[in-house]
Design a protein around this motif. Structure first.
Motif, PDB file in Angstrom:
ATOM      1  N   ASN A 197       0.839  -1.170   0.091  1.00 30.41           N
ATOM      2  CA  ASN A 197      -0.145   0.064  -0.169  1.00 30.41           C
ATOM      3  C   ASN A 197       0.982   1.173   0.089  1.00 30.41           C
ATOM      4  O   ASN A 197       1.665   1.356   0.916  1.00 30.41           O
ATOM      5  CB  ASN A 197      -0.909   0.059   1.194  1.00 30.41           C
ATOM      6  CG  ASN A 197      -1.703  -1.206   1.407  1.00 30.41           C
ATOM      7  OD1 ASN A 197      -2.320  -1.987   0.555  1.00 30.41           O
ATOM      8  ND2 ASN A 197      -2.174  -1.501   2.620  1.00 30.41           N
ATOM      9  N   ALA A 198       0.724   2.143  -0.867  1.00 30.18           N
ATOM     10  CA  ALA A 198       1.376   3.449  -0.924  1.00 30.18           C
ATOM     11  C   ALA A 198       0.464   4.643  -1.160  1.00 30.18           C
ATOM     12  O   ALA A 198      -0.605   4.445  -1.656  1.00 30.18           O
ATOM     13  CB  ALA A 198       2.479   3.287  -1.937  1.00 30.18           C
ATOM     14  N   GLY A 231       3.724  -4.475   3.096  1.00 29.89           N
ATOM     15  CA  GLY A 231       4.440  -3.341   3.084  1.00 29.89           C
ATOM     16  C   GLY A 231       3.375  -1.854   3.083  1.00 29.89           C
ATOM     17  O   GLY A 231       2.697  -1.757   1.949  1.00 29.89           O
ATOM     18  N   MET A 232       3.666  -1.052   3.932  1.00 33.51           N
ATOM     19  CA  MET A 232       3.069  -0.001   4.043  1.00 33.51           C
ATOM     20  C   MET A 232       4.139   1.132   3.719  1.00 33.51           C
ATOM     21  O   MET A 232       4.665   1.697   4.531  1.00 33.51           O
ATOM     22  CB  MET A 232       2.415   0.356   5.440  1.00 33.51           C
ATOM     23  CG  MET A 232       1.031  -0.244   5.546  1.00 33.51           C
ATOM     24  SD  MET A 232       0.865  -2.016   5.430  1.00 33.51           S
ATOM     25  CE  MET A 232       2.103  -2.540   6.996  1.00 33.51           C
ATOM     26  N   MET A 233       4.125   1.413   2.489  1.00 33.70           N
ATOM     27  CA  MET A 233       5.348   2.415   2.092  1.00 33.70           C
ATOM     28  C   MET A 233       5.075   3.653   2.046  1.00 33.70           C
ATOM     29  O   MET A 233       3.919   3.931   2.781  1.00 33.70           O
ATOM     30  CB  MET A 233       5.874   1.820   0.677  1.00 33.70           C
ATOM     31  CG  MET A 233       6.079   0.224   0.392  1.00 33.70           C
ATOM     32  SD  MET A 233       7.117  -0.337   2.038  1.00 33.70           S
ATOM     33  CE  MET A 233       8.799   0.105   1.408  1.00 33.70           C
ATOM     34  N   PRO A 234       5.410   4.839   1.622  1.00 31.85           N
ATOM     35  CA  PRO A 234       5.196   5.919   1.867  1.00 31.85           C
ATOM     36  C   PRO A 234       3.803   6.348   1.739  1.00 31.85           C
ATOM     37  O   PRO A 234       3.031   6.097   0.884  1.00 31.85           O
ATOM     38  CB  PRO A 234       5.905   6.744   0.541  1.00 31.85           C
ATOM     39  CG  PRO A 234       7.135   5.977   0.160  1.00 31.85           C
ATOM     40  CD  PRO A 234       6.605   4.392   0.422  1.00 31.85           C
ATOM     41  N   TYR A 276       6.098  -4.521   7.210  1.00 29.24           N
ATOM     42  CA  TYR A 276       7.094  -3.355   7.174  1.00 29.24           C
ATOM     43  C   TYR A 276       6.288  -2.057   6.972  1.00 29.24           C
ATOM     44  O   TYR A 276       5.471  -1.932   6.132  1.00 29.24           O
ATOM     45  CB  TYR A 276       8.071  -3.713   6.142  1.00 29.24           C
ATOM     46  CG  TYR A 276       9.024  -2.496   6.275  1.00 29.24           C
ATOM     47  CD1 TYR A 276      10.346  -2.771   6.944  1.00 29.24           C
ATOM     48  CD2 TYR A 276       9.096  -1.309   5.294  1.00 29.24           C
ATOM     49  CE1 TYR A 276      11.316  -1.857   7.050  1.00 29.24           C
ATOM     50  CE2 TYR A 276      10.223  -0.487   5.522  1.00 29.24           C
ATOM     51  CZ  TYR A 276      11.257  -0.746   6.309  1.00 29.24           C
ATOM     52  OH  TYR A 276      12.174   0.215   6.308  1.00 29.24           O
ATOM     53  N   THR A 277       6.657  -1.137   7.704  1.00 29.95           N
ATOM     54  CA  THR A 277       5.996   0.449   7.581  1.00 29.95           C
ATOM     55  C   THR A 277       7.304   1.230   7.342  1.00 29.95           C
ATOM     56  O   THR A 277       8.127   1.316   7.914  1.00 29.95           O
ATOM     57  CB  THR A 277       4.974   0.836   8.639  1.00 29.95           C
ATOM     58  OG1 THR A 277       5.700   1.220   9.706  1.00 29.95           O
ATOM     59  CG2 THR A 277       3.910  -0.190   8.986  1.00 29.95           C
ATOM     60  N   ASP A 278       7.080   2.155   6.352  1.00 35.28           N
ATOM     61  CA  ASP A 278       8.284   2.937   6.351  1.00 35.28           C
ATOM     62  C   ASP A 278       7.702   4.699   5.770  1.00 35.28           C
ATOM     63  O   ASP A 278       6.612   4.309   5.270  1.00 35.28           O
ATOM     64  CB  ASP A 278       9.073   2.634   5.559  1.00 35.28           C
ATOM     65  CG  ASP A 278      10.487   3.126   5.294  1.00 35.28           C
ATOM     66  OD1 ASP A 278      10.747   4.398   6.278  1.00 35.28           O
ATOM     67  OD2 ASP A 278      11.252   3.066   4.357  1.00 35.28           O
ATOM     68  N   GLN A 279       8.206   5.592   6.093  1.00 36.00           N
ATOM     69  CA  GLN A 279       7.977   7.138   5.439  1.00 36.00           C
ATOM     70  C   GLN A 279       6.447   7.268   5.793  1.00 36.00           C
ATOM     71  O   GLN A 279       5.782   7.475   4.752  1.00 36.00           O
ATOM     72  CB  GLN A 279       8.377   7.010   4.122  1.00 36.00           C
ATOM     73  CG  GLN A 279       9.677   6.671   4.003  1.00 36.00           C
ATOM     74  CD  GLN A 279      10.377   7.140   2.417  1.00 36.00           C
ATOM     75  OE1 GLN A 279       9.750   7.875   1.827  1.00 36.00           O
ATOM     76  NE2 GLN A 279      11.330   6.277   2.292  1.00 36.00           N
ATOM     77  N   ASN A 280       6.016   7.348   6.867  1.00 34.54           N
ATOM     78  CA  ASN A 280       4.533   7.674   7.276  1.00 34.54           C
ATOM     79  C   ASN A 280       3.685   6.599   6.984  1.00 34.54           C
ATOM     80  O   ASN A 280       2.486   6.861   7.095  1.00 34.54           O
ATOM     81  CB  ASN A 280       3.941   9.077   6.657  1.00 34.54           C
ATOM     82  CG  ASN A 280       5.105  10.217   7.449  1.00 34.54           C
ATOM     83  OD1 ASN A 280       4.713  10.293   8.454  1.00 34.54           O
ATOM     84  ND2 ASN A 280       5.815  10.640   6.486  1.00 34.54           N
ATOM     85  N   GLY A 281       4.035   5.477   6.811  1.00 34.53           N
ATOM     86  CA  GLY A 281       2.995   4.340   6.616  1.00 34.53           C
ATOM     87  C   GLY A 281       2.723   3.957   7.960  1.00 34.53           C
ATOM     88  O   GLY A 281       3.395   4.348   9.015  1.00 34.53           O
ATOM     89  N   GLY A 336       4.092   4.289  14.073  1.00 31.46           N
ATOM     90  CA  GLY A 336       3.556   3.857  12.964  1.00 31.46           C
ATOM     91  C   GLY A 336       2.664   2.597  13.345  1.00 31.46           C
ATOM     92  O   GLY A 336       1.732   2.040  12.509  1.00 31.46           O
ATOM     93  N   LEU A 337       2.583   2.229  14.639  1.00 37.44           N
ATOM     94  CA  LEU A 337       1.522   1.218  14.947  1.00 37.44           C
ATOM     95  C   LEU A 337       0.638   1.683  16.327  1.00 37.44           C
ATOM     96  O   LEU A 337       1.229   2.170  17.235  1.00 37.44           O
ATOM     97  CB  LEU A 337       2.275  -0.064  15.653  1.00 37.44           C
ATOM     98  CG  LEU A 337       1.458  -1.249  16.279  1.00 37.44           C
ATOM     99  CD1 LEU A 337       0.484  -1.856  15.199  1.00 37.44           C
ATOM    100  CD2 LEU A 337       2.018  -2.506  16.663  1.00 37.44           C
ATOM    101  N   GLN A 338      -0.554   1.995  15.932  1.00 35.72           N
ATOM    102  CA  GLN A 338      -1.400   2.790  16.963  1.00 35.72           C
ATOM    103  C   GLN A 338      -2.483   1.882  17.309  1.00 35.72           C
ATOM    104  O   GLN A 338      -3.045   1.113  16.469  1.00 35.72           O
ATOM    105  CB  GLN A 338      -1.999   3.933  16.128  1.00 35.72           C
ATOM    106  CG  GLN A 338      -0.973   5.020  15.784  1.00 35.72           C
ATOM    107  CD  GLN A 338      -1.502   6.079  15.065  1.00 35.72           C
ATOM    108  OE1 GLN A 338      -2.246   6.709  15.925  1.00 35.72           O
ATOM    109  NE2 GLN A 338      -1.159   6.565  13.841  1.00 35.72           N
ATOM    110  N   PHE A 339      -2.864   2.119  18.686  1.00 42.61           N
ATOM    111  CA  PHE A 339      -4.079   1.280  19.265  1.00 42.61           C
ATOM    112  C   PHE A 339      -4.997   2.316  19.294  1.00 42.61           C
ATOM    113  O   PHE A 339      -5.064   3.392  19.911  1.00 42.61           O
ATOM    114  CB  PHE A 339      -3.820   0.655  20.448  1.00 42.61           C
ATOM    115  CG  PHE A 339      -2.835  -0.521  20.389  1.00 42.61           C
ATOM    116  CD1 PHE A 339      -1.638  -0.696  20.305  1.00 42.61           C
ATOM    117  CD2 PHE A 339      -3.627  -1.599  20.569  1.00 42.61           C
ATOM    118  CE1 PHE A 339      -0.835  -1.798  20.231  1.00 42.61           C
ATOM    119  CE2 PHE A 339      -2.864  -2.757  20.692  1.00 42.61           C
ATOM    120  CZ  PHE A 339      -1.512  -2.903  20.310  1.00 42.61           C
TER     121      PHE A 339
END
Length: 256
Positions: A136-137, A159-162, A183-188, A216-219
């Protein structure tokens, strides 16, 4: 019921793209096999027990591209990916209606790219089996809801990319199996709104923030399940460096 196979690269709506010159309708009458680069500028509907198969890209050039504004809708049917599936910009994809099985299989050689928009996955008989790459981007939002399930298998990469996001809400489940990577990166981000992120030993979950002020991981509501110890879970620049001990925003972590 008939199987319609691609004959050459081209638009879905062009009869020359298909063997026999018949443009397929996977919602009503046809199964479809794509072994070339095929583009579609209208919504793709798969239903009534039919399927769309995308052949290996390296071997056959199998690629299906939904152009900007074209959505993916699976009622009772299957999208199986050994090649490449690209969704350029769709708002309101829906996978699953509750009427019967709705499935997406990304096999080890397959890749699914969602570059913008939103995809809503719902229903107890709806499963995303990810053994290849799912990305997802660009502000694409993937929501797993209403008892639907995403299984990230041994060779899978989610992957949660930008600016890509996954929401797990209303009894949705993402099951990260041994060998899989999330994997999350750049505001994913991965965000829980009442669903479950289940992480098995031998998998890897990397939550990067890269300049954002919240993890990047929210509850908001929901839980992380760790059925066995030995999970590799890394929160980069997060308030919680070890989610097996504590979790961002006080969310519950269950260790079996």
């Amino acid at each position: 019921m008939s199987l319609i196979v691609s004959a050459q690269d081209g638009p879905w709506t062009n009869p020359d793209t298909w063997v026999g010159g018949v443009v397929p309708n996977p919602f009503m009458t046809d199964d479809v096999a794509v072994f070339h680069a095929v583009s579609r500028d209208e919504d793709l509907f798969i239903g009534n027990g039919h399927y769309v198969y995308i052949g290996p890209y390296a071997e056959t050039g199998g690629q299906l591209m939904l152009m900007s504004g074209a959505g993916l809708f699976i009622d009772v049917g299957l999208l199986e990916i050994d090649g490449e599936f690209l969704s350029m910009d769709s708002f309101g994809d829906v996978i699953g209606s509750g009427a019967g099985p709705a499935e997406v299989h990304v096999n080890p050689t397959g890749a699914a790219y969602f570059l913008s928009g939103s995809t809503y996955v719902q229903g107890a008989t709806t499963v995303l089996n990810i053994h290849g790459l799912w990305t997802n981007a660009s502000n694409h939002y993937l929501t797993i809801s209403q008892n639907a399930k995403m299984v990230v298998g041994e060779t899978g990469f989610l992957g949660m990319m930008p600016y890509g996001h996954v929401w797990i809400d209303f009894m949705g489940l993402i099951d990260v199996q041994p060998g899989a990577v999330v994997y999350t990166d750049q505001n994913g981000s991965v965000e829980l709104f009442g669903g479950t992120l289940r992480i098995w030993a031998g998998s890897k979950v990397h939550v990067g923030v890269r300049g954002r002020s919240w993890p990047g991981l929210q509850f908001w509501a929901g839980k992380i399940e760790v059925p066995r110890r030995g999970v590799v879970l890394w929160c980069e620049n997060s308030p919680a460096l070890d989610l097996c001990q504590t979790a961002p925003f006080g969310g519950p972590v269950q260790i079996g």
